[in-house]
Structure formats: C-alpha cells, structure tokens
Design a protein around this motif. Structure first.
Motif, mmCIF file in Angstrom:
data_model
loop_
_atom_site.group_PDB
_atom_site.id
_atom_site.type_symbol
_atom_site.label_atom_id
_atom_site.label_comp_id
_atom_site.label_asym_id
_atom_site.label_seq_id
_atom_site.Cartn_x
_atom_site.Cartn_y
_atom_site.Cartn_z
ATOM 1 N N ALA A 4 1.154 -1.320 -0.217
ATOM 2 C CA ALA A 4 -0.207 0.141 -0.261
ATOM 3 C C ALA A 4 0.659 1.210 0.009
ATOM 4 O O ALA A 4 2.086 1.277 0.893
ATOM 5 C CB ALA A 4 -0.948 0.233 1.629
ATOM 6 N N ARG A 35 -3.560 -0.687 -3.150
ATOM 7 C CA ARG A 35 -4.021 1.036 -3.418
ATOM 8 C C ARG A 35 -2.869 1.962 -3.073
ATOM 9 O O ARG A 35 -1.924 1.712 -2.684
ATOM 10 C CB ARG A 35 -5.266 0.413 -2.389
ATOM 11 C CG ARG A 35 -5.422 2.015 -2.261
ATOM 12 C CD ARG A 35 -6.812 2.230 -1.489
ATOM 13 N NE ARG A 35 -8.406 1.352 -1.788
ATOM 14 C CZ ARG A 35 -8.575 0.993 -1.204
ATOM 15 N NH1 ARG A 35 -8.571 0.438 0.201
ATOM 16 N NH2 ARG A 35 -9.732 0.149 -1.526
ATOM 17 N N PHE A 37 -2.488 5.993 -1.780
ATOM 18 C CA PHE A 37 -3.919 6.558 -1.118
ATOM 19 C C PHE A 37 -2.888 8.333 -1.453
ATOM 20 O O PHE A 37 -1.906 8.302 -0.425
ATOM 21 C CB PHE A 37 -4.057 5.964 -0.082
ATOM 22 C CG PHE A 37 -5.060 6.945 0.467
ATOM 23 C CD1 PHE A 37 -6.337 6.646 1.015
ATOM 24 C CD2 PHE A 37 -4.567 8.326 1.267
ATOM 25 C CE1 PHE A 37 -6.918 7.538 1.106
ATOM 26 C CE2 PHE A 37 -5.504 8.873 2.096
ATOM 27 C CZ PHE A 37 -6.352 8.269 2.021
ATOM 28 N N ASP A 73 -6.238 0.789 -7.986
ATOM 29 C CA ASP A 73 -6.787 0.980 -7.240
ATOM 30 C C ASP A 73 -6.164 2.984 -6.465
ATOM 31 O O ASP A 73 -5.211 2.473 -5.628
ATOM 32 C CB ASP A 73 -7.280 0.901 -6.118
ATOM 33 C CG ASP A 73 -7.980 1.223 -5.835
ATOM 34 O OD1 ASP A 73 -9.178 1.940 -5.306
ATOM 35 O OD2 ASP A 73 -8.968 0.065 -4.372
ATOM 36 N N ALA A 74 -6.411 3.800 -7.043
ATOM 37 C CA ALA A 74 -5.897 5.386 -6.704
ATOM 38 C C ALA A 74 -7.163 6.133 -6.471
ATOM 39 O O ALA A 74 -7.766 6.782 -6.533
ATOM 40 C CB ALA A 74 -5.276 6.236 -7.775
ATOM 41 N N VAL A 75 -6.703 6.438 -4.983
ATOM 42 C CA VAL A 75 -7.583 6.922 -3.886
ATOM 43 C C VAL A 75 -6.921 7.987 -3.502
ATOM 44 O O VAL A 75 -6.123 8.275 -2.884
ATOM 45 C CB VAL A 75 -8.122 6.015 -2.978
ATOM 46 C CG1 VAL A 75 -8.737 7.284 -1.896
ATOM 47 C CG2 VAL A 75 -8.728 5.049 -3.465
ATOM 48 N N GLN A 113 -9.829 4.135 3.977
ATOM 49 C CA GLN A 113 -9.889 3.479 2.386
ATOM 50 C C GLN A 113 -7.908 3.477 2.698
ATOM 51 O O GLN A 113 -7.805 2.540 2.319
ATOM 52 C CB GLN A 113 -9.582 4.064 0.722
ATOM 53 C CG GLN A 113 -10.792 4.359 0.903
ATOM 54 C CD GLN A 113 -11.725 3.041 0.314
ATOM 55 O OE1 GLN A 113 -11.198 2.401 -0.036
ATOM 56 N NE2 GLN A 113 -13.010 3.359 1.035
ATOM 57 N N ALA A 117 -6.218 -0.383 3.217
ATOM 58 C CA ALA A 117 -5.194 -0.566 2.285
ATOM 59 C C ALA A 117 -4.251 -1.476 3.037
ATOM 60 O O ALA A 117 -3.443 -1.706 2.664
ATOM 61 C CB ALA A 117 -4.835 0.454 1.694
#
Lengths: 130, 99
Positions: A4, A35, A37, A73-75, A113, A117
């Motif tokens: 992560a 992910r 973040f 998955d890019a938050v 999130q 992750a």
C-alpha cells in the motif's frame, strides 16, 4: 508481496517522484500494489490542471498514465482534496464551484481507505517531505 | 521485529536523523534518500555521528540522490537503486518513514 503506498507530498516535491519510481519498481519486481492513497498535499498530484515547465518532468501526467496503464486503485483523500480545491465533477456541483479538476482514473474517498489498504498489504510505504 | 527507517530531510535542517538514531534498534536499518544523503557529507557532524553509530550492513542511501548531490557513501553503507529499495522494504518487517 502486497504494497500500500501513501503519498503525502505535492507533485513538485522530490518525494512524489520517489513514490512513483518505487511503485514502478515494485510492479516490475512482480509485486502487487493494493492501493495508492494520496493524502494531504499529495492530492495536488491528482489535479488535472497542473502545468509543469517544459523542461521538467510532468509528474501528475506520469502518475495518471501509470495508474491508468496498470489499472491501479488510486484514491485521493476527499477531505484533503476539498480544502485544496481538488474536486471532481460531482463535488464541484455539490459545492457550486466553477470547475472540476479531478478527472479519472482518480477516485475521491475517505481516510478509511488508507487504513483498509494498510491492513490488506504486507507493507505500507509512506512518501513525503523533500 | 525489525524496521527500515526512511529519512529524506536534510540533517542540517532538523533533528530527524538524531532522533531516529536514538530510537534505532540493533536489527533496524536506515535508508537515506533525498536531502538526507547530505548526512554523508565528508567532514560533517552528521557523518561523524553515523560513523559512531555502528551501522555495519544497516545503512543505505538511494543511489540517484547520492549522484544528484555528488556525494559518496564509501564503505560506511550501501548505495541502492529502486529495485533494491523495494527489496529492502521487504527484508525488514516494517517500514517507518520520517515524514
């Protein structure tokens, strides 16, 4: 192994570039990124409005291309993004702001999130500072 | 539990490096990147501190940041590229970035 990756610094900070190079090396090494973040000033890396000088690396564009190509998955932290004026179309409409600057592939979501992750990854890598 | 500590701030601007060295466990590693590689500046106080910290085999510096600043790590530690950075992060049980 699963990573992560949290980015705390804006695109013009060297540590944002370091995060990208680390992420690329992790995937090249056969690892997984559960992910990405983007938190605090890191949300600026997701802005579609950043214009890099011609003789410098366009890091927001590199991040965007990397996330799209690898389907990651890019938050982007929604609270950090709103206070810095990084809005997607939905938030721009909700708060009646004149423009949106957070195009796909980025997603706005909450700090939970990052926690999720970190729980699902073997290592949490944080990048910030100089 | 071993930890890889990652520092990227110059040791001439704050106390992160000295704080980190005070907390560093005997199995922990230290990776210098960004302006933190200035800690390896010849003749400097941070370098003397690192030399006195018994970091044999546990001190690393990101190669591109060394090159960008024309600083050598000598035999005090090891220069690492990004694949080696990834491997280091997995070699240690946890990674702690001094943001």
């Amino acid at each position: 192994m699963k990573f992560a990756i949290a980015v705390f610094s804006p695109a013009h900070a060297p540590s944002s570039r370091r995060a990208l190079r680390f992420a690329q090396a992790a995937l090249a090494g056969g690892h997984e990124i559960v992910r990405l973040f983007f938190y605090q000033d890191g949300v600026h890396s997701a802005s579609g409005n950043v214009v890099a000088p011609q003789d410098e690396l366009d890091l927001p564009a590199e991040w965007r291309a990397f996330v799209s190509a690898q389907q990651l998955d890019a938050v982007v932290c929604i609270a950090a993004a709103l206070r810095r004026g990084v809005l997607n179309a939905e938030e721009a409409q909700r708060y009646q702001r004149p423009a949106a600057n957070l195009p796909p592939p980025w997603e706005l979501s909450g700090l939970g999130q990052l926690h999720e992750a970190a729980q699902g990854a073997d290592r949490l890598m944080c990048f910030g500072g100089d | 539990m071993s930890t890889l500590h990652v520092i990227c701030h110059s040791p001439f601007g704050d106390n992160r490096l000295s704080s980190c060295l005070r907390l560093l466990g005997s199995a922990d590693g230290l990776l210098l990147c960004g302006d933190a590689v200035y800690a390896l500046q010849p003749g400097s106080e941070p370098l003397r501190t690192l030399q006195a910290s018994q970091l044999d085999g546990r001190l690393f510096a990101l190669d591109e940041d060394l090159q960008a600043r024309a600083i050598a790590i000598s035999d005090l530690g090891k220069a690492v590229d990004y694949p080696a950075f990834v491997a280091l992060s997995l070699h240690y049980d946890k990674v702690n970035s001094w943001l």
